[in-house]
Design an enzyme around this catalytic site. Structure first.
Site, PDB file in Angstrom:
ATOM      1  N   SER A 145       0.873  -1.180   0.000  1.00 19.90           N
ATOM      2  CA  SER A 145       0.000   0.000   0.000  1.00 19.90           C
ATOM      3  C   SER A 145       0.904   1.222   0.000  1.00 19.90           C
ATOM      4  O   SER A 145       2.093   1.117   0.341  1.00 19.90           O
ATOM      5  CB  SER A 145      -0.848  -0.002   1.281  1.00 19.90           C
ATOM      6  OG  SER A 145      -1.463   1.258   1.488  1.00 19.90           O
ATOM      7  N   TYR A 158      -2.105  -1.065  10.464  1.00 16.52           N
ATOM      8  CA  TYR A 158      -2.064  -1.216   9.001  1.00 16.52           C
ATOM      9  C   TYR A 158      -0.734  -0.688   8.450  1.00 16.52           C
ATOM     10  O   TYR A 158      -0.078  -1.344   7.634  1.00 16.52           O
ATOM     11  CB  TYR A 158      -3.244  -0.455   8.406  1.00 16.52           C
ATOM     12  CG  TYR A 158      -3.483  -0.655   6.931  1.00 16.52           C
ATOM     13  CD1 TYR A 158      -4.261  -1.716   6.457  1.00 16.52           C
ATOM     14  CD2 TYR A 158      -2.957   0.227   5.989  1.00 16.52           C
ATOM     15  CE1 TYR A 158      -4.508  -1.889   5.099  1.00 16.52           C
ATOM     16  CE2 TYR A 158      -3.190   0.060   4.637  1.00 16.52           C
ATOM     17  CZ  TYR A 158      -3.971  -0.994   4.192  1.00 16.52           C
ATOM     18  OH  TYR A 158      -4.203  -1.153   2.849  1.00 16.52           O
TER      19      TYR A 158
HETATM   20  P1  NAD Z   1     -11.550  -6.061   0.254  1.00 17.03           P
HETATM   21  O1  NAD Z   1     -12.124  -5.918   1.629  1.00 17.03           O
HETATM   22  O2  NAD Z   1     -12.384  -5.748  -0.933  1.00 17.03           O
HETATM   23  O3  NAD Z   1     -11.012  -7.543   0.031  1.00 17.03           O
HETATM   24  C1  NAD Z   1     -10.278  -8.210   0.999  1.00 17.03           C
HETATM   25  C2  NAD Z   1     -10.268  -9.691   0.675  1.00 17.03           C
HETATM   26  O4  NAD Z   1      -9.556 -10.354   1.710  1.00 17.03           O
HETATM   27  C3  NAD Z   1     -11.673 -10.306   0.655  1.00 17.03           C
HETATM   28  O5  NAD Z   1     -11.720 -11.330  -0.329  1.00 17.03           O
HETATM   29  C4  NAD Z   1     -11.804 -10.903   2.051  1.00 17.03           C
HETATM   30  O6  NAD Z   1     -12.725 -11.974   2.128  1.00 17.03           O
HETATM   31  C5  NAD Z   1     -10.385 -11.373   2.261  1.00 17.03           C
HETATM   32  N1  NAD Z   1     -10.045 -11.596   3.651  1.00 17.03           N
HETATM   33  C6  NAD Z   1     -10.169 -10.772   4.711  1.00 17.03           C
HETATM   34  N2  NAD Z   1      -9.742 -11.391   5.823  1.00 17.03           N
HETATM   35  C7  NAD Z   1      -9.336 -12.630   5.457  1.00 17.03           C
HETATM   36  C8  NAD Z   1      -8.803 -13.732   6.161  1.00 17.03           C
HETATM   37  N3  NAD Z   1      -8.603 -13.730   7.478  1.00 17.03           N
HETATM   38  N4  NAD Z   1      -8.514 -14.856   5.442  1.00 17.03           N
HETATM   39  C9  NAD Z   1      -8.724 -14.922   4.106  1.00 17.03           C
HETATM   40  N5  NAD Z   1      -9.220 -13.894   3.401  1.00 17.03           N
HETATM   41  C10 NAD Z   1      -9.528 -12.767   4.076  1.00 17.03           C
HETATM   42  O7  NAD Z   1     -10.191  -5.207   0.303  1.00 17.03           O
HETATM   43  P2  NAD Z   1      -9.298  -4.559  -0.858  1.00 17.03           P
HETATM   44  O8  NAD Z   1      -9.428  -3.091  -0.759  1.00 17.03           O
HETATM   45  O9  NAD Z   1      -9.500  -5.235  -2.146  1.00 17.03           O
HETATM   46  O10 NAD Z   1      -7.849  -4.903  -0.277  1.00 17.03           O
HETATM   47  C11 NAD Z   1      -7.011  -5.890  -0.819  1.00 17.03           C
HETATM   48  C12 NAD Z   1      -5.579  -5.579  -0.443  1.00 17.03           C
HETATM   49  O11 NAD Z   1      -5.197  -4.341  -1.034  1.00 17.03           O
HETATM   50  C13 NAD Z   1      -5.351  -5.440   1.061  1.00 17.03           C
HETATM   51  O12 NAD Z   1      -4.111  -6.023   1.402  1.00 17.03           O
HETATM   52  C14 NAD Z   1      -5.313  -3.941   1.255  1.00 17.03           C
HETATM   53  O13 NAD Z   1      -4.543  -3.592   2.374  1.00 17.03           O
HETATM   54  C15 NAD Z   1      -4.644  -3.514  -0.030  1.00 17.03           C
HETATM   55  N6  NAD Z   1      -4.865  -2.119  -0.384  1.00 17.03           N
HETATM   56  C16 NAD Z   1      -6.121  -1.635  -0.587  1.00 17.03           C
HETATM   57  C17 NAD Z   1      -6.277  -0.296  -0.930  1.00 17.03           C
HETATM   58  C18 NAD Z   1      -7.629   0.312  -1.202  1.00 17.03           C
HETATM   59  O14 NAD Z   1      -7.698   1.542  -1.352  1.00 17.03           O
HETATM   60  N7  NAD Z   1      -8.690  -0.451  -1.310  1.00 17.03           N
HETATM   61  C19 NAD Z   1      -5.150   0.523  -1.065  1.00 17.03           C
HETATM   62  C20 NAD Z   1      -3.896  -0.009  -0.841  1.00 17.03           C
HETATM   63  C21 NAD Z   1      -3.763  -1.334  -0.510  1.00 17.03           C
END
Ligand code: NAD
Length: 263
Positions: A145, A158
């Site tokens: 991130s 985080y």
């Molecule tokens: P999201 O909530 O849409 O998806 C998260 C996924 O992880 C889901 O499929 C959920 O079921 C799964 N998950 C959560 N806990 C779990 C567990 N204990 N075991 C197995 N699966 C689990 O989130 P997202 O925004 O798509 O985030 C995905 C990644 O991208 C994360 O690592 C997040 O930190 C990173 N990220 C997101 C953003 C953003 O703006 N959305 C920005 C930077 C980084």
């Protein structure tokens, strides 16, 4: 130049953690359209995700590993290798968020974020690397991130976890530097997924804003482009990391953040 075809990843298998929604699902779809079989993981609608991947003409398997549990992670990597014969591409994407000042941060949320966002990356790499070494090729892509390189108030666990992912990525890259396995990190800015929608809803409720105004405020605070990054854009960056052109990208932290960290 051999991988410049419409299905450059045909015959490869990609395991994408946390891929039932958001960024993980976007990456899984992009890699599937490039020809890779996909191992999905996550707590969302697994059947719908499997159907979406199979629509790209590849095979898909869902494993329900809880990424906070090392034994589940080992089981998932083993099941993927048993089913498809390999995990050629490992995308560590599963992640959760909690926003609160340090002195009020619930200890169980700290432990869960460190387990899922950081320790799970170590456990999945540990489980997947031996078979990659045996096959002589591999790609590990860690979804960090912007919070792997800068901080934001309220996000102690985080930010600590994502900085840890960047450090772990560098060590993994050094330990595989003499092989055809590469380890890199992608650092997205705001992407409109369920994880961010929760933060938009909280901002709207706190400030009495409409959903659209809350989105504009969120982007305006940090992301100069004023636009969300999309899961598809992150998927295409991940696909590039799987190409021969990226053979010598090792230990990189690739920012795709609308200018967030250029400030
Ligand atoms: P999201 O909530 O849409 O998806 C998260 C996924 O992880 C889901 O499929 C959920 O079921 C799964 N998950 C959560 N806990 C779990 C567990 N204990 N075991 C197995 N699966 C689990 O989130 P997202 O925004 O798509 O985030 C995905 C990644 O991208 C994360 O690592 C997040 O930190 C990173 N990220 C997101 C953003 C953003 O703006 N959305 C920005 C930077 C980084």
């Amino acid at each position: 130049m051999s991988d410049i075809t419409s299905k450059p990843l045909a015959g490869k298998t990609a395991l994408v953690t946390g891929s039932t929604s958001g960024i993980g699902l976007g990456i899984a779809q992009t890699l599937a359209h490039a020809g890779a079989n996909i191992v999905l993981n996550g707590f969302g609608d697994a059947e719908a995700a499997v159907r979406q991947i199979e629509a790209a003409g590849v095979r898909a398997l869902h494993h329900g590993a809880d990424m906070s549990r090392p034994a589940d992670i080992e089981d998932m990597v083993g099941a993927a290798i048993k089913h498809f014969g390999a995990v050629d591409i490992l995308v560590n994407n599963a992640g959760i968020q909690h926003v609160s000042p340090i002195e009020a941060f619930p200890v169980d949320r700290w432990d869960a974020i460190i387990a899922i966002n950081l320790s799970a990356v170590f456990h999945a790499m540990r489980a997947a690397l031996p078979a990659m070494r045996e096959r002589g090729w591999g790609r590990i892509i860690n979804i960090a991130s912007v919070h792997g390189v800068v901080g934001s108030a309220g996000k102690s666990a985080y930010v600590a976890a994502k900085h840890g992912v960047i450090g772990l990525t560098k060590v993994g890259a050094l330990e595989t530097a003499d092989s055809n396995i590469t380890v890199n990190a992608i650092c997205p800015g705001w992407v409109l997924t369920p994880l961010v929608q929760q933060q938009i809803d909280a901002l709207a409720a706190r400030e009495g804003l409409s959903a659209d105004d809350a989105k504009r405020r969120l982007l305006g605070e940090k992301q100069p482009s004023g636009q969300f990054v999309t899961p598809q854009q992150i998927g295409e960056l991940a696909q590039f990391l799987c190409s021969g052109a990226a053979d010598n990208m090792r230990g990189a932290e690739l920012k795709i953040d609308g200018g967030w960290t250029a400030q």
